[in-house]
Scaffold this active site. Structure first.
Site, PDB file in Angstrom:
ATOM      1  CG  ASP A  12     -21.264 -26.769  20.897  1.00  0.00           C
ATOM      2  OD1 ASP A  12     -21.119 -27.584  21.823  1.00  0.00           O
ATOM      3  OD2 ASP A  12     -20.341 -26.436  20.141  1.00  0.00           O
ATOM      4  CG  ASP A 131     -11.866 -27.311  26.937  1.00  0.00           C
ATOM      5  OD1 ASP A 131     -12.337 -28.426  26.648  1.00  0.00           O
ATOM      6  OD2 ASP A 131     -12.576 -26.315  27.174  1.00  0.00           O
TER       7      ASP A 131
END
Length: 258
Positions: A12, A131
């Protein structure tokens, strides 16, 4: 020839820095995504995923610099996602050296964007990132819903149906993250991964919840994923890429071990 399973560490990146921390030994700067990428490349990762979680579009140029510097130093394929909203975004990332680009919220907002991207750049470099949260109650048939904007926004869209639609639109790969499992170290949501993998003809990457090497094995063996993505177990040195590959191979999963 058996298709070999892939191990994909995920970094990330926020404002050009790795967040969630990376605990590599001998890294001068564990917060520099390019240093982390080089370490993973040397360790034998099959691919790498960068997720740009920079909040403001003002700082988008930092991810282009990160991708460009990574491409200069690494041989493994790199997928970049986060904030991809236009054909121009995809073009720029590919020109910087990304091999694949992952589309998330923009695919939900406009499924035809995926078709345009696949048409322009080829299915092989378009990944749709899904997601999903389980919304079925105990005793009900399994059902998962798509959430967008970092998991904050419910859409009412069925995850499996959406996955099928994205492949029809031209996605060459699906990155399926269980939001219920993400960060829990309790293993992938095997039901979610398998429900999607069994319905589509493109590779599926399992994501969200890895705590042990057995979880990686289960993602492929039980979840029918062709690749397994993990972050913290590698970042914090719990296991090395080599240990993960050897363990998976010992448990009957075809791996690239060179």
């Amino acid at each position: 020839m058996t298709l070999k399973a892939r191990i994909i560490p995920c970094l990330d990146v926020k404002d050009g820095r790795v967040v969630k921390g990376v605990n590599f030994v001998d890294l001068i700067d564990a917060g520099d995504p390019v240093e982390a990428a080089k370490a993973y490349d040397a360790a034998g990762a099959d691919e790498l995923c960068f997720l740009d979680i920079t909040a403001s579009s003002d700082n988008r140029d930092t991810i282009f610099d990160v991708v460009s510097r990574t491409a200069d130093h690494c041989f493994m394929p790199v997928t970049v996602g986060g904030g991809v909203r236009s054909v121009a975004d995809i073009r720029k990332l590919l020109l910087c050296g990304a091999d694949k680009v992952s589309i998330n919220s923009a695919a939900v907002k406009d499924p035809d964007f995926v078709a345009q991207a696949a048409d322009k750049f080829g299915n092989q470099c378009i990944v749709v990132s899904i997601d999903a949260k389980r919304v079925s109650k105990d005793g009900e048939a399994d059902r998962w819903e798509i959430f967008t904007h970092g998991g904050r926004q419910p859409t009412g869209i069925d995850a499996v149906e959406f996955a099928i639609k994205m492949v029809e639109r031209g996605a060459g790969e699906l990155l399926v993250t269980s939001m219920d499992r993400d960060g829990t170290k309790s293993g992938y949501d095997i039901g979610l991964t398998r429900s999607i993998a069994d319905q589509v003809r493109v590779p599926v990457i399992a994501s969200g919840g890895v705590g042990t090497l057995d979880d990686l094995v289960a993602g492929v063996r039980d979840g029918h994923a062709t690749a397994v993505l993990a972050a913290s177990i590698f970042h914090f040195g719990t296991y090395s890429i080599g240990e993960a590959k050897s363990y998976m191979a010992e448990h009957g999963i075809a791996m690239r071990l060179d």
